[in-house]
Structure formats: structure tokens, C-alpha cells
Scaffold this motif. Structure first.
Motif, PDB file in Angstrom:
ATOM      1  N   GLU A  60     -33.347  74.565 108.208  1.00  0.00           N
ATOM      2  CA  GLU A  60     -33.153  75.426 107.092  1.00  0.00           C
ATOM      3  C   GLU A  60     -34.349  75.242 106.244  1.00  0.00           C
ATOM      4  O   GLU A  60     -34.984  76.096 105.430  1.00  0.00           O
ATOM      5  CB  GLU A  60     -32.195  74.462 106.177  1.00  0.00           C
ATOM      6  CG  GLU A  60     -30.702  74.845 106.825  1.00  0.00           C
ATOM      7  CD  GLU A  60     -29.576  74.028 106.092  1.00  0.00           C
ATOM      8  OE1 GLU A  60     -29.912  73.308 104.957  1.00  0.00           O
ATOM      9  OE2 GLU A  60     -28.356  74.139 106.849  1.00  0.00           O
ATOM     10  N   ARG A  61     -35.042  73.942 106.218  1.00  0.00           N
ATOM     11  CA  ARG A  61     -36.536  73.851 105.566  1.00  0.00           C
ATOM     12  C   ARG A  61     -37.364  74.991 105.936  1.00  0.00           C
ATOM     13  O   ARG A  61     -37.991  75.691 105.223  1.00  0.00           O
ATOM     14  CB  ARG A  61     -36.750  72.559 105.609  1.00  0.00           C
ATOM     15  CG  ARG A  61     -36.182  71.587 104.617  1.00  0.00           C
ATOM     16  CD  ARG A  61     -36.469  70.148 104.578  1.00  0.00           C
ATOM     17  NE  ARG A  61     -37.915  70.238 103.874  1.00  0.00           N
ATOM     18  CZ  ARG A  61     -38.752  69.304 103.768  1.00  0.00           C
ATOM     19  NH1 ARG A  61     -38.368  68.265 104.676  1.00  0.00           N
ATOM     20  NH2 ARG A  61     -39.793  69.402 103.157  1.00  0.00           N
ATOM     21  N   LEU A  62     -37.382  75.155 107.452  1.00  0.00           N
ATOM     22  CA  LEU A  62     -38.634  76.239 108.017  1.00  0.00           C
ATOM     23  C   LEU A  62     -38.140  77.418 107.444  1.00  0.00           C
ATOM     24  O   LEU A  62     -39.169  78.309 107.256  1.00  0.00           O
ATOM     25  CB  LEU A  62     -38.426  75.805 109.693  1.00  0.00           C
ATOM     26  CG  LEU A  62     -39.449  76.758 110.245  1.00  0.00           C
ATOM     27  CD1 LEU A  62     -40.801  76.621 110.063  1.00  0.00           C
ATOM     28  CD2 LEU A  62     -39.004  76.632 111.839  1.00  0.00           C
ATOM     29  N   ALA A  63     -36.790  77.688 107.506  1.00  0.00           N
ATOM     30  CA  ALA A  63     -36.330  78.953 107.115  1.00  0.00           C
ATOM     31  C   ALA A  63     -36.419  79.459 105.576  1.00  0.00           C
ATOM     32  O   ALA A  63     -37.006  80.583 105.220  1.00  0.00           O
ATOM     33  CB  ALA A  63     -34.848  79.331 107.397  1.00  0.00           C
ATOM     34  N   ARG A  64     -36.548  78.361 105.040  1.00  0.00           N
ATOM     35  CA  ARG A  64     -36.714  78.674 103.498  1.00  0.00           C
ATOM     36  C   ARG A  64     -38.475  78.675 103.096  1.00  0.00           C
ATOM     37  O   ARG A  64     -38.935  79.064 102.093  1.00  0.00           O
ATOM     38  CB  ARG A  64     -36.111  77.483 102.477  1.00  0.00           C
ATOM     39  CG  ARG A  64     -34.589  77.842 102.486  1.00  0.00           C
ATOM     40  CD  ARG A  64     -34.158  77.023 101.347  1.00  0.00           C
ATOM     41  NE  ARG A  64     -34.399  75.354 101.620  1.00  0.00           N
ATOM     42  CZ  ARG A  64     -33.527  74.613 102.102  1.00  0.00           C
ATOM     43  NH1 ARG A  64     -32.168  75.031 102.435  1.00  0.00           N
ATOM     44  NH2 ARG A  64     -33.690  73.120 102.337  1.00  0.00           N
ATOM     45  N   GLY A  65     -39.050  78.399 104.269  1.00  0.00           N
ATOM     46  CA  GLY A  65     -40.770  78.475 104.085  1.00  0.00           C
ATOM     47  C   GLY A  65     -41.162  76.946 103.259  1.00  0.00           C
ATOM     48  O   GLY A  65     -42.163  76.809 102.812  1.00  0.00           O
ATOM     49  N   GLU A  66     -40.294  75.848 103.327  1.00  0.00           N
ATOM     50  CA  GLU A  66     -40.672  74.726 102.825  1.00  0.00           C
ATOM     51  C   GLU A  66     -41.666  73.927 103.542  1.00  0.00           C
ATOM     52  O   GLU A  66     -42.453  73.193 103.057  1.00  0.00           O
ATOM     53  CB  GLU A  66     -39.638  73.809 102.479  1.00  0.00           C
ATOM     54  CG  GLU A  66     -38.745  74.221 101.380  1.00  0.00           C
ATOM     55  CD  GLU A  66     -37.369  73.309 101.182  1.00  0.00           C
ATOM     56  OE1 GLU A  66     -37.316  72.442 101.781  1.00  0.00           O
ATOM     57  OE2 GLU A  66     -36.517  73.883 100.419  1.00  0.00           O
ATOM     58  N   GLU A  71     -45.445  71.453 111.238  1.00  0.00           N
ATOM     59  CA  GLU A  71     -44.578  70.587 110.454  1.00  0.00           C
ATOM     60  C   GLU A  71     -43.206  70.358 111.315  1.00  0.00           C
ATOM     61  O   GLU A  71     -42.820  69.191 111.373  1.00  0.00           O
ATOM     62  CB  GLU A  71     -44.421  70.614 108.942  1.00  0.00           C
ATOM     63  CG  GLU A  71     -43.917  69.668 108.223  1.00  0.00           C
ATOM     64  CD  GLU A  71     -44.854  68.235 108.104  1.00  0.00           C
ATOM     65  OE1 GLU A  71     -44.233  67.165 107.688  1.00  0.00           O
ATOM     66  OE2 GLU A  71     -45.858  68.239 108.468  1.00  0.00           O
ATOM     67  N   TYR A  72     -42.640  71.697 111.437  1.00  0.00           N
ATOM     68  CA  TYR A  72     -41.383  71.581 112.129  1.00  0.00           C
ATOM     69  C   TYR A  72     -41.206  70.726 113.259  1.00  0.00           C
ATOM     70  O   TYR A  72     -40.454  69.834 113.705  1.00  0.00           O
ATOM     71  CB  TYR A  72     -40.670  72.925 112.160  1.00  0.00           C
ATOM     72  CG  TYR A  72     -39.661  72.987 112.797  1.00  0.00           C
ATOM     73  CD1 TYR A  72     -38.149  72.627 112.228  1.00  0.00           C
ATOM     74  CD2 TYR A  72     -39.503  73.433 114.346  1.00  0.00           C
ATOM     75  CE1 TYR A  72     -37.002  72.815 112.957  1.00  0.00           C
ATOM     76  CE2 TYR A  72     -38.239  73.749 114.881  1.00  0.00           C
ATOM     77  CZ  TYR A  72     -37.096  73.220 114.386  1.00  0.00           C
ATOM     78  OH  TYR A  72     -35.995  73.452 114.994  1.00  0.00           O
ATOM     79  N   ARG A  73     -42.320  71.230 114.065  1.00  0.00           N
ATOM     80  CA  ARG A  73     -42.390  70.770 115.655  1.00  0.00           C
ATOM     81  C   ARG A  73     -42.562  69.174 115.569  1.00  0.00           C
ATOM     82  O   ARG A  73     -41.929  68.430 116.373  1.00  0.00           O
ATOM     83  CB  ARG A  73     -43.336  71.463 116.408  1.00  0.00           C
ATOM     84  CG  ARG A  73     -42.771  72.681 116.567  1.00  0.00           C
ATOM     85  CD  ARG A  73     -43.729  73.373 117.616  1.00  0.00           C
ATOM     86  NE  ARG A  73     -43.473  74.913 117.843  1.00  0.00           N
ATOM     87  CZ  ARG A  73     -42.243  75.454 118.372  1.00  0.00           C
ATOM     88  NH1 ARG A  73     -41.590  74.432 119.289  1.00  0.00           N
ATOM     89  NH2 ARG A  73     -42.171  76.757 118.551  1.00  0.00           N
ATOM     90  N   ARG A  74     -43.402  68.673 114.656  1.00  0.00           N
ATOM     91  CA  ARG A  74     -43.877  67.308 114.499  1.00  0.00           C
ATOM     92  C   ARG A  74     -42.588  66.531 114.313  1.00  0.00           C
ATOM     93  O   ARG A  74     -42.423  65.403 114.688  1.00  0.00           O
ATOM     94  CB  ARG A  74     -45.037  67.180 113.248  1.00  0.00           C
ATOM     95  CG  ARG A  74     -45.430  65.601 113.359  1.00  0.00           C
ATOM     96  CD  ARG A  74     -46.736  65.588 112.618  1.00  0.00           C
ATOM     97  NE  ARG A  74     -46.316  66.053 110.900  1.00  0.00           N
ATOM     98  CZ  ARG A  74     -45.899  64.947 110.235  1.00  0.00           C
ATOM     99  NH1 ARG A  74     -45.337  63.922 110.783  1.00  0.00           N
ATOM    100  NH2 ARG A  74     -45.559  65.379 109.236  1.00  0.00           N
ATOM    101  N   ARG A  75     -41.885  66.820 113.007  1.00  0.00           N
ATOM    102  CA  ARG A  75     -40.737  66.255 112.664  1.00  0.00           C
ATOM    103  C   ARG A  75     -39.602  66.155 113.694  1.00  0.00           C
ATOM    104  O   ARG A  75     -39.127  65.322 113.930  1.00  0.00           O
ATOM    105  CB  ARG A  75     -40.416  66.740 111.355  1.00  0.00           C
ATOM    106  CG  ARG A  75     -41.284  66.292 110.207  1.00  0.00           C
ATOM    107  CD  ARG A  75     -40.652  66.922 108.942  1.00  0.00           C
ATOM    108  NE  ARG A  75     -41.640  66.546 108.052  1.00  0.00           N
ATOM    109  CZ  ARG A  75     -41.369  66.473 106.664  1.00  0.00           C
ATOM    110  NH1 ARG A  75     -40.187  66.167 106.186  1.00  0.00           N
ATOM    111  NH2 ARG A  75     -42.315  66.144 105.725  1.00  0.00           N
TER     112      ARG A  75
END
Length: 87
Positions: A60-66, A71-75
Motif C-alpha cells: 500500500e505504501r508503495l502504491a501511494r508513493g510513500e 525502499e520497498y525491496r529493502r524492507r
């Protein structure tokens, strides 16, 4: 011998019996419908919303652009690595 009561039902008597019968059946049908609705609604238990998973929150955070894709792959890899343990 004179009969004071004729043993016949007059016009108003027929009307009263007909209205009473209609009201009786309307009451029976209403009670049946309300009972059915009550029983049906008690069978349907609304499910509580599922708790979001950590992966879902990241998506959801990736989709919202946050966060960006890096960062998504790292987390996400940190989540899959398991809990951190203290040395």
C-alpha cells in the motif's frame, strides 16, 4: 314461541368477521416475516476486517508513493529475513 335472536349474522356481522379474519392473517404473516428476518440476521455474523499483513502495508505504501521500489525491496527482504536478535 318468539325468538329474540334470529341466529343469523347481519350485514355488519359479516363485515366484522371478514375484517377480523383479514387482520388475523395479516398479523400471522407479519409475525412470520419478522421472525424469519430476525433468524436470518442472527445467522449472518459479519466478519471483522482482517488485520493487514506487513507485506500488504508495504504494498500500500508503495502504491501511494510513500516509498520507492528500492525502499520497498529493502524492507521486504528485512521482513523475510526474520526477527532481529540481540547479540
Amino acid at each position: 314461541m318468539m325468538f329474540w335472536y334470529d341466529h343469523d349474522v347481519g350485514g355488519w356481522g359479516w363485515f366484522a368477521m371478514s375484517a377480523g379474519m383479514i387482520l388475523f392473517w395479516a398479523l400471522v404473516i407479519t409475525v412470520a416475516v419478522l421472525t424469519g428476518r430476525t433468524l436470518d440476521s442472527s445467522r449472518q455474523h459479519p466478519r471483522p476486517p482482517a488485520a493487514p499483513t506487513p507485506e500488504g502495508i508495504l504494498r500500500e505504501r508503495l502504491a501511494r508513493g510513500e516509498i520507492d521500489e528500492e525502499e520497498y525491496r529493502r524492507r521486504l527482504s528485512a521482513l523475510h529475513a526474520g526477527p532481529l536478535t540481540k547479540p
